[in-house]
Design a protein around this motif. Structure first.
Motif, PDB file in Angstrom:
ATOM      1  N   GLY A 170       0.717  -1.078   0.088  1.00  0.00           N
ATOM      2  CA  GLY A 170       0.022   0.088   0.118  1.00  0.00           C
ATOM      3  C   GLY A 170       0.836   1.304   0.108  1.00  0.00           C
ATOM      4  O   GLY A 170       0.491   2.262  -0.566  1.00  0.00           O
ATOM      5  N   ALA A 171       1.946   1.121   0.680  1.00  0.00           N
ATOM      6  CA  ALA A 171       2.778   2.495   0.960  1.00  0.00           C
ATOM      7  C   ALA A 171       3.558   2.700  -0.453  1.00  0.00           C
ATOM      8  O   ALA A 171       4.401   3.465  -0.439  1.00  0.00           O
ATOM      9  N   SER A 172       3.743   1.514  -1.176  1.00  0.00           N
ATOM     10  CA  SER A 172       4.793   1.461  -2.369  1.00  0.00           C
ATOM     11  C   SER A 172       4.348   2.480  -3.489  1.00  0.00           C
ATOM     12  O   SER A 172       3.257   2.649  -3.628  1.00  0.00           O
ATOM     13  N   SER A 173       5.306   2.876  -4.011  1.00  0.00           N
ATOM     14  CA  SER A 173       4.852   3.917  -5.255  1.00  0.00           C
ATOM     15  C   SER A 173       5.047   3.151  -6.510  1.00  0.00           C
ATOM     16  O   SER A 173       4.919   3.785  -7.466  1.00  0.00           O
ATOM     17  N   ALA A 174       4.948   1.871  -6.481  1.00  0.00           N
ATOM     18  CA  ALA A 174       4.994   1.169  -7.817  1.00  0.00           C
ATOM     19  C   ALA A 174       3.573   1.227  -8.701  1.00  0.00           C
ATOM     20  O   ALA A 174       2.607   1.260  -7.903  1.00  0.00           O
ATOM     21  N   SER A 175       3.592   1.157  -9.809  1.00  0.00           N
ATOM     22  CA  SER A 175       2.581   1.147 -10.589  1.00  0.00           C
ATOM     23  C   SER A 175       2.106   0.043 -10.559  1.00  0.00           C
ATOM     24  O   SER A 175       2.516  -0.937 -10.253  1.00  0.00           O
ATOM     25  N   MET A 176       0.820  -0.093 -11.235  1.00  0.00           N
ATOM     26  CA  MET A 176       0.296  -1.190 -11.448  1.00  0.00           C
ATOM     27  C   MET A 176       0.825  -2.228 -12.307  1.00  0.00           C
ATOM     28  O   MET A 176       0.977  -3.461 -12.176  1.00  0.00           O
ATOM     29  N   LYS A 177       1.542  -1.956 -13.419  1.00  0.00           N
ATOM     30  CA  LYS A 177       2.288  -2.544 -14.006  1.00  0.00           C
ATOM     31  C   LYS A 177       3.717  -2.934 -13.454  1.00  0.00           C
ATOM     32  O   LYS A 177       3.739  -4.107 -13.711  1.00  0.00           O
ATOM     33  N   GLU A 178       4.250  -2.186 -12.666  1.00  0.00           N
ATOM     34  CA  GLU A 178       5.383  -2.694 -11.831  1.00  0.00           C
ATOM     35  C   GLU A 178       5.068  -3.938 -10.950  1.00  0.00           C
ATOM     36  O   GLU A 178       5.670  -4.680 -10.915  1.00  0.00           O
ATOM     37  N   LEU A 179       3.843  -3.616 -10.181  1.00  0.00           N
ATOM     38  CA  LEU A 179       3.393  -4.620  -9.393  1.00  0.00           C
ATOM     39  C   LEU A 179       2.939  -6.045 -10.173  1.00  0.00           C
ATOM     40  O   LEU A 179       3.476  -7.119  -9.514  1.00  0.00           O
ATOM     41  N   LYS A 180       2.327  -5.851 -11.212  1.00  0.00           N
ATOM     42  CA  LYS A 180       1.912  -7.011 -11.981  1.00  0.00           C
ATOM     43  C   LYS A 180       3.530  -7.857 -12.433  1.00  0.00           C
ATOM     44  O   LYS A 180       3.606  -8.943 -12.453  1.00  0.00           O
ATOM     45  N   GLU A 181       4.386  -6.856 -12.996  1.00  0.00           N
ATOM     46  CA  GLU A 181       5.623  -7.759 -13.437  1.00  0.00           C
ATOM     47  C   GLU A 181       6.715  -8.013 -12.388  1.00  0.00           C
ATOM     48  O   GLU A 181       7.234  -8.830 -12.388  1.00  0.00           O
ATOM     49  N   GLY A 182       6.551  -7.192 -11.081  1.00  0.00           N
ATOM     50  CA  GLY A 182       7.380  -7.671 -10.066  1.00  0.00           C
ATOM     51  C   GLY A 182       6.813  -8.873  -9.317  1.00  0.00           C
ATOM     52  O   GLY A 182       7.742  -9.532  -8.714  1.00  0.00           O
ATOM     53  N   LEU A 183       5.420  -9.037  -9.004  1.00  0.00           N
ATOM     54  CA  LEU A 183       5.011 -10.025  -8.163  1.00  0.00           C
ATOM     55  C   LEU A 183       4.651 -11.184  -9.192  1.00  0.00           C
ATOM     56  O   LEU A 183       4.643 -12.426  -8.407  1.00  0.00           O
ATOM     57  N   GLY A 184       4.564 -11.175 -10.353  1.00  0.00           N
ATOM     58  CA  GLY A 184       4.289 -11.995 -11.257  1.00  0.00           C
ATOM     59  C   GLY A 184       3.204 -12.979 -10.837  1.00  0.00           C
ATOM     60  O   GLY A 184       1.929 -12.336 -10.739  1.00  0.00           O
ATOM     61  N   LEU A 185       3.111 -14.259 -11.118  1.00  0.00           N
ATOM     62  CA  LEU A 185       1.937 -15.128 -10.640  1.00  0.00           C
ATOM     63  C   LEU A 185       1.994 -15.594  -9.218  1.00  0.00           C
ATOM     64  O   LEU A 185       1.537 -16.785  -8.954  1.00  0.00           O
ATOM     65  N   ALA A 186       2.909 -15.220  -8.460  1.00  0.00           N
ATOM     66  CA  ALA A 186       3.198 -15.710  -7.215  1.00  0.00           C
ATOM     67  C   ALA A 186       1.905 -16.001  -6.447  1.00  0.00           C
ATOM     68  O   ALA A 186       1.717 -16.973  -5.698  1.00  0.00           O
ATOM     69  N   ASP A 187       0.938 -14.973  -6.547  1.00  0.00           N
ATOM     70  CA  ASP A 187      -0.240 -15.101  -5.590  1.00  0.00           C
ATOM     71  C   ASP A 187      -1.470 -16.052  -6.573  1.00  0.00           C
ATOM     72  O   ASP A 187      -2.162 -16.435  -5.790  1.00  0.00           O
ATOM     73  N   TYR A 188      -1.170 -16.014  -7.659  1.00  0.00           N
ATOM     74  CA  TYR A 188      -2.115 -16.982  -8.764  1.00  0.00           C
ATOM     75  C   TYR A 188      -2.280 -18.262  -7.959  1.00  0.00           C
ATOM     76  O   TYR A 188      -2.963 -19.026  -7.891  1.00  0.00           O
TER      77      TYR A 188
END
Length: 201
Positions: A170-188
């Motif tokens: 929540g406090a991160s400045s990452a964009s939605m694109k960065e979040l998707k690329e950074g976390l990948g499918l880890a939560d999937y």
């Protein structure tokens, strides 16, 4: 420092020398106030960096290389080498004993944990997202190797995994694109253990 971020040198007329001088003054005043109220800054938990950027030929800006150097004087002055300003600077935090201890200077690309975020001075979010992804993957692997009922898995997710990563995300400045690329499918891949259907589109 000590769950507080201090900024200095924000005036248009400030250069590196004046910014570091003001930073040392701010650190000294803050540290002495803590000592007066029974607290103290822990040098090993304090870090500082200089956001000093230089223009490039193509119009972009890059951070100047930062290296640790000589400590500041006891009277809050800053030792400055005209040949290489950044190499000759260090900040110190006051201690209750009356001494002042030098603190670590960070490169703009170094990440350290700060209030649950692995932040870099230059704002790059990759280290923090890598750390979050590792937490998710570790938790998922532990759940897969266990035999908990779905209800217990949900409770573990809410009270252990999500509780440990929600503030940082929540406090991160990452964009939605960065979040998707950074976390990948880890939560999937943990969805099936939560009793949810896996649908990949």
């Amino acid at each position: 420092m000590d769950d507080t971020n201090l900024w200095a040198g924000l005036e248009e007329s400030d250069d590196v020398e004046s910014a570091v001088y003001k930073a040392q003054q701010g650190v000294t005043h803050w540290g002495r106030l803590l000592i007066a109220t029974g607290g103290a800054l822990k040098p090993e938990k304090c870090k500082w960096t200089v956001h000093d950027m230089v223009p490039q030929e193509d119009g972009t800006w890059e951070y100047r290389t930062i290296n640790s150097g000589l400590p500041t004087d006891e009277n809050d002055d800053v030792d400055v080498d005209p040949e290489d300003t950044l190499r000759t600077m260090k900040l110190k935090v006051p201690q209750a004993s009356g001494d002042a201890v030098a603190i670590e200077q960070l490169m703009h690309s170094e990440a350290v944990e700060n209030l649950g975020l692995f932040t870099r001075p230059d704002g790059v979010n990759e280290p923090h997202l890598n750390q979050v992804r590792e937490k998710i993957e570790k938790w998922t692997e532990q759940i897969k190797n266990g035999d908990l009922p779905t209800r217990s898995v949900w409770k573990s997710y809410q009270l252990q995994l999500w509780a440990s990563i929600k503030y940082g995300l929540g406090a991160s400045s990452a964009s939605m694109k960065e979040l998707k690329e950074g976390l990948g499918l880890a939560d999937y891949y943990l969805l099936s253990k939560l009793g949810l259907s896996l649908i990949h589109i």
